[in-house]
Design a protein around this motif. Structure first.
Motif, PDB file in Angstrom:
ATOM      1  N   LYS A   1       0.702  -1.167   0.035  1.00 12.66           N
ATOM      2  CA  LYS A   1       0.041   0.061   0.028  1.00 12.66           C
ATOM      3  C   LYS A   1       0.790   1.441  -0.133  1.00 12.66           C
ATOM      4  O   LYS A   1       0.572   2.113  -0.796  1.00 12.66           O
ATOM      5  CB  LYS A   1      -0.834  -0.162   1.204  1.00 12.66           C
ATOM      6  CG  LYS A   1      -1.694   1.286   1.378  1.00 12.66           C
ATOM      7  CD  LYS A   1      -2.881   1.200   2.365  1.00 12.66           C
ATOM      8  CE  LYS A   1      -1.956   1.200   3.853  1.00 12.66           C
ATOM      9  NZ  LYS A   1      -3.013   1.082   5.091  1.00 12.66           N
ATOM     10  N   LEU A   2       2.035   1.320   0.761  1.00 14.44           N
ATOM     11  CA  LEU A   2       2.702   2.572   0.954  1.00 14.44           C
ATOM     12  C   LEU A   2       4.071   2.778   0.334  1.00 14.44           C
ATOM     13  O   LEU A   2       4.447   3.561  -0.082  1.00 14.44           O
ATOM     14  CB  LEU A   2       2.959   2.648   2.336  1.00 14.44           C
ATOM     15  CG  LEU A   2       1.503   2.807   3.458  1.00 14.44           C
ATOM     16  CD1 LEU A   2       2.036   3.009   4.815  1.00 14.44           C
ATOM     17  CD2 LEU A   2       1.078   3.936   2.853  1.00 14.44           C
ATOM     18  N   TYR A   3       4.555   1.387   0.054  1.00  7.89           N
ATOM     19  CA  TYR A   3       5.930   1.461  -0.640  1.00  7.89           C
ATOM     20  C   TYR A   3       6.340   0.839  -1.841  1.00  7.89           C
ATOM     21  O   TYR A   3       7.408   0.253  -2.017  1.00  7.89           O
ATOM     22  CB  TYR A   3       7.079   0.845   0.635  1.00  7.89           C
ATOM     23  CG  TYR A   3       6.820   1.655   1.831  1.00  7.89           C
ATOM     24  CD1 TYR A   3       6.957   2.888   2.121  1.00  7.89           C
ATOM     25  CD2 TYR A   3       6.152   0.793   3.158  1.00  7.89           C
ATOM     26  CE1 TYR A   3       6.655   3.520   3.241  1.00  7.89           C
ATOM     27  CE2 TYR A   3       6.099   1.567   4.333  1.00  7.89           C
ATOM     28  CZ  TYR A   3       6.233   2.843   4.242  1.00  7.89           C
ATOM     29  OH  TYR A   3       6.004   3.388   5.648  1.00  7.89           O
ATOM     30  N   LYS A   4       5.372   0.431  -2.440  1.00  7.19           N
ATOM     31  CA  LYS A   4       5.272  -0.333  -3.570  1.00  7.19           C
ATOM     32  C   LYS A   4       6.547   0.077  -4.861  1.00  7.19           C
ATOM     33  O   LYS A   4       6.993  -0.573  -5.537  1.00  7.19           O
ATOM     34  CB  LYS A   4       4.023  -0.504  -4.447  1.00  7.19           C
ATOM     35  CG  LYS A   4       3.860  -1.568  -5.519  1.00  7.19           C
ATOM     36  CD  LYS A   4       2.473  -2.034  -5.913  1.00  7.19           C
ATOM     37  CE  LYS A   4       2.220  -3.081  -6.834  1.00  7.19           C
ATOM     38  NZ  LYS A   4       0.928  -3.180  -7.241  1.00  7.19           N
ATOM     39  N   LYS A   5       6.422   1.370  -4.969  1.00  6.78           N
ATOM     40  CA  LYS A   5       7.508   1.977  -5.828  1.00  6.78           C
ATOM     41  C   LYS A   5       8.491   2.722  -5.412  1.00  6.78           C
ATOM     42  O   LYS A   5       9.116   3.473  -6.023  1.00  6.78           O
ATOM     43  CB  LYS A   5       6.459   2.969  -6.736  1.00  6.78           C
ATOM     44  CG  LYS A   5       5.349   2.223  -7.609  1.00  6.78           C
ATOM     45  CD  LYS A   5       4.608   3.088  -8.604  1.00  6.78           C
ATOM     46  CE  LYS A   5       3.774   2.480  -9.366  1.00  6.78           C
ATOM     47  NZ  LYS A   5       2.957   3.367 -10.270  1.00  6.78           N
ATOM     48  N   THR A   6       8.893   2.465  -4.081  1.00  2.00           N
ATOM     49  CA  THR A   6      10.027   3.194  -3.514  1.00  2.00           C
ATOM     50  C   THR A   6      11.266   2.355  -3.885  1.00  2.00           C
ATOM     51  O   THR A   6      11.384   1.247  -4.029  1.00  2.00           O
ATOM     52  CB  THR A   6       9.703   3.130  -1.972  1.00  2.00           C
ATOM     53  OG1 THR A   6       9.520   1.768  -1.321  1.00  2.00           O
ATOM     54  CG2 THR A   6       8.596   4.060  -1.562  1.00  2.00           C
ATOM     55  N   LEU A   7      12.314   3.176  -3.595  1.00  2.00           N
ATOM     56  CA  LEU A   7      13.742   2.516  -3.792  1.00  2.00           C
ATOM     57  C   LEU A   7      14.409   2.219  -2.356  1.00  2.00           C
ATOM     58  O   LEU A   7      14.654   2.680  -1.806  1.00  2.00           O
ATOM     59  CB  LEU A   7      14.786   3.703  -4.605  1.00  2.00           C
ATOM     60  CG  LEU A   7      16.165   3.284  -4.603  1.00  2.00           C
ATOM     61  CD1 LEU A   7      16.329   2.102  -5.994  1.00  2.00           C
ATOM     62  CD2 LEU A   7      16.944   4.602  -4.912  1.00  2.00           C
ATOM     63  N   LEU A   8      14.305   0.585  -2.750  1.00  2.00           N
ATOM     64  CA  LEU A   8      14.923  -0.215  -1.604  1.00  2.00           C
ATOM     65  C   LEU A   8      15.886  -1.001  -2.097  1.00  2.00           C
ATOM     66  O   LEU A   8      15.624  -1.634  -3.243  1.00  2.00           O
ATOM     67  CB  LEU A   8      13.960  -0.994  -0.680  1.00  2.00           C
ATOM     68  CG  LEU A   8      13.039   0.011   0.075  1.00  2.00           C
ATOM     69  CD1 LEU A   8      11.706  -0.746   0.599  1.00  2.00           C
ATOM     70  CD2 LEU A   8      13.978   0.554   1.327  1.00  2.00           C
ATOM     71  N   PRO A   9      17.003  -1.491  -1.410  1.00  2.00           N
ATOM     72  CA  PRO A   9      17.664  -2.691  -1.637  1.00  2.00           C
ATOM     73  C   PRO A   9      17.009  -3.731  -1.637  1.00  2.00           C
ATOM     74  O   PRO A   9      16.118  -3.893  -0.796  1.00  2.00           O
ATOM     75  CB  PRO A   9      19.125  -2.466  -0.699  1.00  2.00           C
ATOM     76  CG  PRO A   9      18.300  -1.765   0.463  1.00  2.00           C
ATOM     77  CD  PRO A   9      17.469  -0.718  -0.131  1.00  2.00           C
ATOM     78  N   GLN A  10      17.638  -4.926  -2.436  1.00  2.00           N
ATOM     79  CA  GLN A  10      16.786  -6.266  -2.497  1.00  2.00           C
ATOM     80  C   GLN A  10      17.283  -7.071  -1.344  1.00  2.00           C
ATOM     81  O   GLN A  10      18.145  -7.806  -1.323  1.00  2.00           O
ATOM     82  CB  GLN A  10      16.892  -6.997  -3.602  1.00  2.00           C
ATOM     83  CG  GLN A  10      16.456  -6.083  -4.828  1.00  2.00           C
ATOM     84  CD  GLN A  10      16.619  -6.535  -6.339  1.00  2.00           C
ATOM     85  OE1 GLN A  10      17.096  -7.722  -6.362  1.00  2.00           O
ATOM     86  NE2 GLN A  10      16.279  -5.801  -7.355  1.00  2.00           N
ATOM     87  N   LEU A  11      16.900  -6.760  -0.038  1.00  2.00           N
ATOM     88  CA  LEU A  11      17.307  -7.354   1.265  1.00  2.00           C
ATOM     89  C   LEU A  11      15.943  -8.130   1.658  1.00  2.00           C
ATOM     90  O   LEU A  11      14.774  -7.781   1.728  1.00  2.00           O
ATOM     91  CB  LEU A  11      17.827  -6.317   2.073  1.00  2.00           C
ATOM     92  CG  LEU A  11      18.957  -5.617   1.820  1.00  2.00           C
ATOM     93  CD1 LEU A  11      19.231  -4.533   3.021  1.00  2.00           C
ATOM     94  CD2 LEU A  11      20.122  -6.711   1.553  1.00  2.00           C
ATOM     95  N   PRO A  12      16.206  -9.460   2.397  1.00  2.00           N
ATOM     96  CA  PRO A  12      15.313 -10.211   2.622  1.00  2.00           C
ATOM     97  C   PRO A  12      14.112  -9.713   3.554  1.00  2.00           C
ATOM     98  O   PRO A  12      12.937  -9.852   3.387  1.00  2.00           O
ATOM     99  CB  PRO A  12      16.005 -11.515   3.248  1.00  2.00           C
ATOM    100  CG  PRO A  12      17.184 -11.608   2.540  1.00  2.00           C
ATOM    101  CD  PRO A  12      17.643 -10.207   2.209  1.00  2.00           C
ATOM    102  N   PHE A  13      14.711  -8.831   4.423  1.00  2.00           N
ATOM    103  CA  PHE A  13      13.779  -8.291   5.457  1.00  2.00           C
ATOM    104  C   PHE A  13      13.079  -6.951   4.944  1.00  2.00           C
ATOM    105  O   PHE A  13      12.283  -6.325   5.625  1.00  2.00           O
ATOM    106  CB  PHE A  13      14.477  -7.794   6.752  1.00  2.00           C
ATOM    107  CG  PHE A  13      15.562  -6.737   6.475  1.00  2.00           C
ATOM    108  CD1 PHE A  13      15.901  -5.920   5.539  1.00  2.00           C
ATOM    109  CD2 PHE A  13      16.503  -6.529   7.613  1.00  2.00           C
ATOM    110  CE1 PHE A  13      16.667  -5.029   5.534  1.00  2.00           C
ATOM    111  CE2 PHE A  13      17.522  -5.557   7.785  1.00  2.00           C
ATOM    112  CZ  PHE A  13      17.667  -4.668   6.565  1.00  2.00           C
TER     113      PHE A  13
END
Length: 305
Positions: free
Chosen positions: A287-299
């Motif tokens: 809902k809130l972070y679908k298109k945000t830039l995040l590193p691909q980390l399991p958590f």
């Protein structure tokens, strides 16, 4: 005859002068070519060095490697520690002496695992690695002392002794410092991917909600790691779980209703009321972070614990 000799001599002289001119020309041409090649090689080496200098020491793979080789061993110990403490808090039947003796051994083993991979090429990750290792070693000492104290102290009394123990307090401080450095490294990574994201952002007690809502997710997460460190509070949830609860609190209108105008105020309320859980971020991600830039980390996965 003399005229003929003079003509021959003249031809030889002209030929000699011509060959000399060619030799001198070839010499200087060779120098020019050599200089050009040297300059070209120098420029190429300079460009290569410059390219290497601009490569961020916080690559996606660095963050992933840290997660699996350093962060997970620490997290596995932390989970067992919280489990033992929760049982004591809830008054469950538990052989505390045996449990903390096992925790001491586990902490030592996990410290060894966290030391098995060198992260020192990435300054913040290297700093986080050292702090996590120190934390585990200190937890090992704290657990060993808790095991000895458990022979005479039970339940809440034992928990109070642990909380007052110097090694425990330092272990918590090292853990929070490591967590802060890891999230700071994620911010540096996002800044290298998107130049519009700042590579640094300082914690401010007066950060208002309007400003907070404009910040990229990696900045928010780093600030939540700062908040937890400033409160000397070790938690089972992640800083990004706290980020999501702050965002939900604002979006729901609760902040306005309760007249909370700063992020620090909301964080204090959420922590004081025990309103944050591990997995809160994953629950809000779609809902809130679908298109945000995040590193691909399991958590950061929706399947995170």
């Amino acid at each position: 005859m003399e005229k003929k000799l003079s003509a021959n001599a003249m031809l030889y002289s002209i030929g000699f002068v011509f060959m000399l001119a060619c030799s001198v020309g070839a010499f200087f041409y060779g120098i020019e070519v050599g200089v050009d090649k040297t300059e070209s090689r120098y420029e190429a080496e300079k460009a290569s060095a410059s390219a290497k200098a601009t490569v961020s020491p916080y690559q996606q793979q660095d963050l992933v490697s840290f997660y699996h080789t350093v962060f997970l061993p620490y997290r596995e110990f932390q989970s067992e520690w919280f489990d033992a403490v929760d049982k004591l808090t809830q008054g469950e039947s538990i052989d505390a002496a045996s449990a903390f003796k096992e925790l001491s051994s586990l902490a030592k083993n996990k410290a060894g695992e966290a030391s098995s991979f060198n992260m020192q090429n990435s300054p913040l990750l290297g700093e986080a690695q050292v702090s996590y290792i120190r934390s585990l070693k200190l937890f090992a000492d704290a657990a060993s002392k808790a095991a000895a104290s458990a022979k005479s102290a039970k339940g809440e009394e034992l928990l109070q002794l642990i909380a007052k123990e110097k090694n425990y307090a330092t272990a918590v401080a090292q853990s929070l410092a490591a967590q802060q450095a890891y999230y700071d490294a994620m911010l540096k990574w996002s800044s290298s991917v998107n130049v519009d994201i700042p590579s640094e952002y300082k914690l401010s007690a007066q950060l208002d909600l309007a400003k907070w809502e404009t910040l990229p997710i990696t900045v928010k997460n780093k600030l939540m790691a700062d908040q937890l460190q400033s409160r000397k509070q070790i938690t089972a949830f992640y800083p990004h779980d706290l980020t999501s609860r702050v965002d939900e609190f604002i979006i729901s209108g609760q902040a306005v209703k309760m007249k909370l105008g700063t992020v620090s105020g909301i964080v204090a309320l959420l922590l004081d009321t025990d309103a944050v859980r591990s997995g809160d971020f994953a629950g809000s991600q779609a809902k809130l972070y679908k298109k945000t830039l995040l590193p691909q980390l399991p958590f950061f996965s929706m399947n995170a614990d």
